[in-house]
Design an enzyme around this catalytic site. Sequence first.
Site, PDB file in Angstrom:
ATOM      1  N   ARG A  49      11.151   7.103  -2.516  1.00 33.55           N
ATOM      2  CA  ARG A  49      10.716   7.067  -3.910  1.00 33.55           C
ATOM      3  C   ARG A  49       9.322   7.688  -4.008  1.00 33.55           C
ATOM      4  O   ARG A  49       8.312   7.000  -3.876  1.00 33.55           O
ATOM      5  CB  ARG A  49      10.731   5.631  -4.436  1.00 33.55           C
ATOM      6  N   ASP A  51       5.885   9.294  -5.411  1.00 36.52           N
ATOM      7  CA  ASP A  51       5.011   8.857  -6.493  1.00 36.52           C
ATOM      8  C   ASP A  51       4.830   9.957  -7.534  1.00 36.52           C
ATOM      9  O   ASP A  51       5.227  11.110  -7.333  1.00 36.52           O
ATOM     10  CB  ASP A  51       3.641   8.463  -5.928  1.00 36.52           C
ATOM     11  N   TYR A 110       6.760  14.749   5.959  1.00 40.69           N
ATOM     12  CA  TYR A 110       5.902  15.092   4.827  1.00 40.69           C
ATOM     13  C   TYR A 110       4.890  16.145   5.256  1.00 40.69           C
ATOM     14  O   TYR A 110       4.481  16.192   6.418  1.00 40.69           O
ATOM     15  CB  TYR A 110       5.131  13.864   4.329  1.00 40.69           C
ATOM     16  N   ARG A 198      -1.336   9.969   1.986  1.00 44.18           N
ATOM     17  CA  ARG A 198      -2.503  10.339   1.178  1.00 44.18           C
ATOM     18  C   ARG A 198      -3.768   9.628   1.652  1.00 44.18           C
ATOM     19  O   ARG A 198      -4.867  10.200   1.589  1.00 44.18           O
ATOM     20  CB  ARG A 198      -2.220  10.051  -0.292  1.00 44.18           C
TER      21      ARG A 198
END
Length: 245
Positions: A49, A51, A110, A198
């Site tokens: 999911r 962001d 990622y 992040r």
Amino acid sequence: MQLRLTVEYEGTAYQGWQVQPDGPTVQEVLERALATALREPVRVRAAGRTDAGVHACGQVAAVRVRHVPPDLERLRRSLNALTPDDVAVRDIAVVDDAFDPRRHARSRVYEYRIWNAPAPSPFWRRHAWHVPLPLDVAAMEEAVRALAGEHDFAAFRGADAGPQRSTVRRVLETALRADGPLLVYRIEATGFLKYMVRNIVGTLAEVGRGERPPAAMREVLESRDRTQAGPTAPPHGLLLVAVRY
């Protein structure tokens, strides 16, 4: 039966993947297109999911259907005609009812992009974090190596994250590469905590600016304390590249 979809999206206009009451989401767009094309209500489940503002080129989703369309390529074309230009279905395959895109994933990959130049790039403005001060790439490369292997990543979880059974994750790949002013941090792990990538990148930028030594990454990791890590990097530099099964 279920359909497995590989989905690509440019996340700028969306409040993330999951349906939200306060704005458009990728899940909402896909469910609307699928319901129209299949002529039945559907619920789409994803491997991750993402962001608000985060992008994906390898998101995997699954949807249960009453009848499998005979021509999946035609369905793919129909879905791409029904979705906005910033969402595309790259591939569709039939899978059995047991398939769960989230629980059955072995790892996710990622990438986070930083545009490291005095002037911003109009081309990269939606897909890379602009950091104008020079970054020490060698120091950053040394710092990210500390993340390889199995660790407790509590220090890099979101400050607003709810209770979790475990914050231990296994990182299979962690590497930084530079292509001129564009820096790309790539990480593959068995799972991720909220804002984990992040927060790692925010800490990494501090190392690159000389505000912390490379060894600080391991110290932050071992502290298991979110207040010891750097700020959360903005979402638009993050890209979900692949989900591996």
